[in-house]
Design an enzyme around this catalytic site. Sequence first.
Site, PDB file in Angstrom:
ATOM      1  CG  LEU A  53       1.654  39.053  48.783  1.00 23.41           C
ATOM      2  CD1 LEU A  53       2.691  38.115  49.256  1.00 23.41           C
ATOM      3  CD2 LEU A  53       0.489  38.195  47.907  1.00 23.41           C
ATOM      4  CG  HIS A  54      -4.733  41.245  51.730  1.00 25.40           C
ATOM      5  ND1 HIS A  54      -5.375  39.934  52.394  1.00 25.40           N
ATOM      6  CD2 HIS A  54      -5.082  41.232  50.444  1.00 25.40           C
ATOM      7  CE1 HIS A  54      -6.250  39.471  51.329  1.00 25.40           C
ATOM      8  NE2 HIS A  54      -5.887  40.247  50.390  1.00 25.40           N
ATOM      9  N   GLY A  74      -4.880  38.109  54.202  1.00 28.24           N
ATOM     10  CA  GLY A  74      -5.484  36.865  53.826  1.00 28.24           C
ATOM     11  C   GLY A  74      -4.638  35.994  53.084  1.00 28.24           C
ATOM     12  CG  HIS A  75      -2.459  37.460  49.298  1.00 32.09           C
ATOM     13  ND1 HIS A  75      -2.950  38.839  49.484  1.00 32.09           N
ATOM     14  CD2 HIS A  75      -3.073  36.898  48.110  1.00 32.09           C
ATOM     15  CE1 HIS A  75      -3.493  38.872  48.366  1.00 32.09           C
ATOM     16  NE2 HIS A  75      -3.933  37.966  47.610  1.00 32.09           N
ATOM     17  CD  GLN A 134      -6.662  36.624  36.793  1.00 27.96           C
ATOM     18  OE1 GLN A 134      -5.859  35.736  36.761  1.00 27.96           O
ATOM     19  NE2 GLN A 134      -7.143  36.911  38.138  1.00 27.96           N
ATOM     20  N   GLY A 171      -8.057  31.197  48.139  1.00 23.42           N
ATOM     21  CA  GLY A 171      -8.963  31.916  49.517  1.00 23.42           C
ATOM     22  C   GLY A 171     -10.373  31.572  48.949  1.00 23.42           C
ATOM     23  CE  LYS A 179     -11.845  38.928  49.302  1.00 23.87           C
ATOM     24  NZ  LYS A 179     -12.386  39.325  47.940  1.00 23.87           N
ATOM     25  CD  GLN A 210      -9.376  32.870  41.795  1.00 22.73           C
ATOM     26  OE1 GLN A 210      -9.392  33.612  40.822  1.00 22.73           O
ATOM     27  NE2 GLN A 210      -8.588  32.931  42.776  1.00 22.73           N
TER      28      GLN A 210
HETATM   29  O1  PAF Z   1      -6.993  35.021  42.984  1.00 25.54           O
HETATM   30  C1  PAF Z   1      -5.903  35.486  42.419  1.00 25.54           C
HETATM   31  O2  PAF Z   1      -5.277  36.235  43.085  1.00 25.54           O
HETATM   32  C2  PAF Z   1      -5.930  35.149  40.876  1.00 25.54           C
HETATM   33  O3  PAF Z   1      -7.047  34.953  40.349  1.00 25.54           O
HETATM   34  C3  PAF Z   1      -4.685  33.976  40.813  1.00 25.54           C
HETATM   35  C4  PAF Z   1      -5.655  32.608  41.148  1.00 25.54           C
HETATM   36  C5  PAF Z   1      -3.668  34.099  41.182  1.00 25.54           C
HETATM   37  C6  PAF Z   1      -4.775  33.717  39.176  1.00 25.54           C
HETATM   38  O4  PAF Z   1      -4.254  34.712  38.535  1.00 25.54           O
END
Ligand code: PAF
Length: 269
Positions: free
Chosen positions: A24-25, A27-28, A52, A139, A141, A145
């Site tokens: 985490l940074h 942004g999160h 993914q 986010g 960014k 997504q």
């Molecule tokens: O953006 C992310 O960190 C990932 O793609 C997510 C949304 C947590 C899904 O694994």
Amino acid sequence: MQAWSHACKKAKQRIGFVPTMGNLHAGHLALVDKARQVADKVVVSIYVNPTQFGENEDFDNYPRTELQDIEHLKQKNVDVVFMPDSSEMYPSDKAINYIAVPDFATELEGLARPTHFRGVATIVKKLFDAVQPDHAIFGEKDFQQCLVVKHMVAEYGLAIEVHAAPIVRDADGLAKSSRNQYLTPEQRKLAPVLYQTLLGARQKVRAGNLSYSEIESQSIEFINKNGFKVDYFVIRDATTLGVPGETNRVILLAAKLGIPRLLDNLRVD
Ligand code: PAF
């Protein structure tokens, strides 16, 4: 997780959810703040989702910093940190029911990472089923997504409001990202060129003297001259990612600087 969420719902408490892969940074943490604004309880998940990652992408070496992450989340008074393991998220890993993604998911990031968005859509649906949120924060960014997630929510008719939270930037404009830690000091000095070019391109779009493709190719040339290798720099419709009209436009880019591949985007209107 579901039992806790059901108890919240019974008590008429709204749940805000921030899905993450950890590391985490700031942004999160801004997403956590947003969740706190719109909900009574805040859940953050940390799960590095294998589906993914492409074959050549380094799932095993993805930075895992759980203890540090939990410390940050404690500071933010998060109510639950949900950290499932793969036996829970993918109990029958030979027969995964992937979620189908819209056509626009095959472009831009989808070209570079063909199986990425179906993995994202699939895990986000599973996390939503576990957490049962009223609000989910992503986010901006990762612009594409956000659209893939909104599409999935609409397809399933989920009663979840998806929020795309604004990009958090360093003082010199570089968008916060876990990938920034892989930039060498020299590369880090060059990196703000991306945001500067986005700002310049937005000005040109608004001025209306050049065609979109002229603006795109000038921008690509400028970024490449500064030591990057641009993957894409495009002006698109911000809802469909299709051909842009005169409003609702977004500029999206991906560029490699040495090993790290950086993403950024900027809304025009
Ligand atoms: O953006 C992310 O960190 C990932 O793609 C997510 C949304 C947590 C899904 O694994």
